[in-house]
Design a protein around this motif. Sequence first.
Motif, mmCIF file in Angstrom:
data_model
loop_
_atom_site.group_PDB
_atom_site.id
_atom_site.type_symbol
_atom_site.label_atom_id
_atom_site.label_comp_id
_atom_site.label_asym_id
_atom_site.label_seq_id
_atom_site.Cartn_x
_atom_site.Cartn_y
_atom_site.Cartn_z
ATOM 1 N N ALA A 1 0.904 -1.235 0.341
ATOM 2 C CA ALA A 1 -0.012 -0.020 0.022
ATOM 3 C C ALA A 1 0.778 1.252 0.095
ATOM 4 O O ALA A 1 0.636 2.189 -0.611
ATOM 5 C CB ALA A 1 -0.851 -0.109 1.275
ATOM 6 N N TYR A 2 1.707 1.009 0.782
ATOM 7 C CA TYR A 2 2.844 2.353 0.868
ATOM 8 C C TYR A 2 3.582 2.616 -0.350
ATOM 9 O O TYR A 2 3.883 3.616 -0.878
ATOM 10 C CB TYR A 2 3.844 2.109 2.026
ATOM 11 C CG TYR A 2 4.712 3.360 2.228
ATOM 12 C CD1 TYR A 2 4.136 4.529 2.808
ATOM 13 C CD2 TYR A 2 6.010 3.293 1.769
ATOM 14 C CE1 TYR A 2 5.020 5.339 2.938
ATOM 15 C CE2 TYR A 2 6.843 4.440 1.825
ATOM 16 C CZ TYR A 2 6.358 5.616 2.556
ATOM 17 O OH TYR A 2 7.443 6.613 2.525
ATOM 18 N N ARG A 3 3.912 1.504 -1.003
ATOM 19 C CA ARG A 3 4.700 1.481 -2.308
ATOM 20 C C ARG A 3 3.793 2.309 -3.452
ATOM 21 O O ARG A 3 4.217 3.287 -4.273
ATOM 22 C CB ARG A 3 5.240 0.235 -2.676
ATOM 23 C CG ARG A 3 5.800 0.110 -4.243
ATOM 24 C CD ARG A 3 6.308 -1.331 -4.614
ATOM 25 N NE ARG A 3 5.439 -2.258 -4.972
ATOM 26 C CZ ARG A 3 4.924 -3.084 -4.299
ATOM 27 N NH1 ARG A 3 5.637 -3.228 -2.961
ATOM 28 N NH2 ARG A 3 4.068 -3.968 -4.585
ATOM 29 N N TYR A 4 2.372 1.925 -3.522
ATOM 30 C CA TYR A 4 1.522 2.393 -4.791
ATOM 31 C C TYR A 4 1.254 3.920 -4.106
ATOM 32 O O TYR A 4 0.971 4.595 -5.147
ATOM 33 C CB TYR A 4 0.305 1.469 -4.612
ATOM 34 C CG TYR A 4 0.389 0.431 -5.560
ATOM 35 C CD1 TYR A 4 0.715 0.399 -6.798
ATOM 36 C CD2 TYR A 4 0.086 -0.794 -4.901
ATOM 37 C CE1 TYR A 4 0.854 -0.890 -7.630
ATOM 38 C CE2 TYR A 4 0.357 -2.109 -5.411
ATOM 39 C CZ TYR A 4 0.476 -2.138 -6.755
ATOM 40 O OH TYR A 4 0.843 -3.315 -7.742
ATOM 41 N N LEU A 5 1.174 4.089 -2.936
ATOM 42 C CA LEU A 5 0.939 5.330 -2.541
ATOM 43 C C LEU A 5 2.049 6.482 -2.774
ATOM 44 O O LEU A 5 1.923 7.572 -3.171
ATOM 45 C CB LEU A 5 0.815 5.396 -0.732
ATOM 46 C CG LEU A 5 0.520 6.886 -0.220
ATOM 47 C CD1 LEU A 5 -0.798 7.439 -0.920
ATOM 48 C CD2 LEU A 5 0.349 6.766 1.282
ATOM 49 N N THR A 6 3.219 5.875 -2.641
ATOM 50 C CA THR A 6 4.436 6.730 -2.891
ATOM 51 C C THR A 6 4.325 7.179 -4.596
ATOM 52 O O THR A 6 4.665 8.296 -5.132
ATOM 53 C CB THR A 6 5.660 6.099 -2.548
ATOM 54 O OG1 THR A 6 5.622 5.542 -1.339
ATOM 55 C CG2 THR A 6 6.980 6.872 -2.800
ATOM 56 N N ALA A 7 4.132 5.895 -5.403
ATOM 57 C CA ALA A 7 4.031 6.347 -6.800
ATOM 58 C C ALA A 7 3.100 7.282 -7.044
ATOM 59 O O ALA A 7 3.155 8.126 -8.088
ATOM 60 C CB ALA A 7 3.631 4.887 -7.523
#
Length: 446
Positions: free
Chosen positions: A121-127
């Motif tokens: 979730a954090y990875r997609y949020l960062t993108a």
Amino acid sequence: MMDLDSAFNHLQHVDRQHRVWADYYSMRGRYQLLTGDLNAAEQSFQQGLPIARLYNDTYTTSDILLHLSELYEQRGEFAKTRPLLDELLTIGQTNQVGTYQLKALRTLSRMEYRLKKPEAAYRYLTAYIELSDSLHYNEVTAKLHEMEEKYNLSEAENKLLVLQRENQQKDFALERNRLYIGLLIGIAVPLFICCILVFLLYRNKKKLLVQQQQIHAIDMERIEHLHRNSLLSALLEGQEKERERLARDLHDGLGGILSSIKMDLSRISTAMSADVAQRKGLAIVVNNLDDAVEELRGIAHSMMPSMLTNYGLAEALREYCDKLKRAGCPIFFQAFRYENSMEQPRQLLLYRIVQELVNNCVKHAHPKEILVQLQQTDEAITLTVEDDGVGFDTAEPYAGAGLRNVAMRVGLLHGTLEIRSDIGVGTTFTVECPITATNDTLRKVG
């Protein structure tokens, strides 16, 4: 719904594979999704998606994929949601459709969070944040703090669930941390907004100062231009007054003396009736005096044309051209719709322009024919001087003072000067100016 039914009836005669059906099914599915009819919405989206793909309709395809993924997310069918969002991301990256990329990344982040996968979730949020930052920096900043807080809170809650039985006191610390974070956000967001407002105010004030400086520079340039025109007008006024004085002195003074000498010589010739040779000599002297008187009148008339004062520009130009034609110059004059409604100082400027242009034609162009035309419209005067002489290169700067004087007088008339010339073909000068002066900087000349 009535509009959708009306659209459906209207589209019955259209081929089912036409791209307009993709838009129809997309709108119908969105309406059904909004009303909660998920099965019907899924069917509409599934009907429109192949048509949109067939025509490579990027936006309609992206819109259907986005809403269909939202439908599956509402059902909790995440296995069906992910392929749709991956395809939506691919389309967005290929076609630079940033809005749908943002929505797809946001949905993936939200889905991974619901699946208890905070890292993904954090990875997609960062993108999502990196993409959105270049488009909506001010709006994304507040959301970034909010999502980071949720991520931190989620980490804290997970750790709390693991350590809850070991240390109950961490609940108070967690609540205190949440309070501090909320307080920090509550202070940071208004402070950030205030900084933005101060920056905008400073930038607008700077822009206003620059605009005022530009306006001042334009005003100074206009004042300098008006002052220069005023000086030129005063100079021409002095020249024309001096010409008028010299013309009057030549006509009344020297002209009278020559006429008196002619009369005296005529009386002497009559008295010398016996000497034929001396009478012939005196007759030659009298003829020379006649030529001198005529030349003197021509000079005086050129310096201050009485025909312009009495009858206007058209008649003055006609007399000027007729005089040159009698002297052997191949010149013709035409006037169209001229009503003699222009002020006399402006007529005199046009007369001097014609004199200068015709003099240049005769002196430099060696033409077989010169044509002078004067034409009046409702608000403007058009003056044309055309010859079939040797021509010249208009790209080169004016070498002599003649054309510079013409350009100066045209500027005082607030008019335009157009020069068209072909070497070996001839030259056309066109002057166009308003009938009346546009401001009070043009003073009387002569």
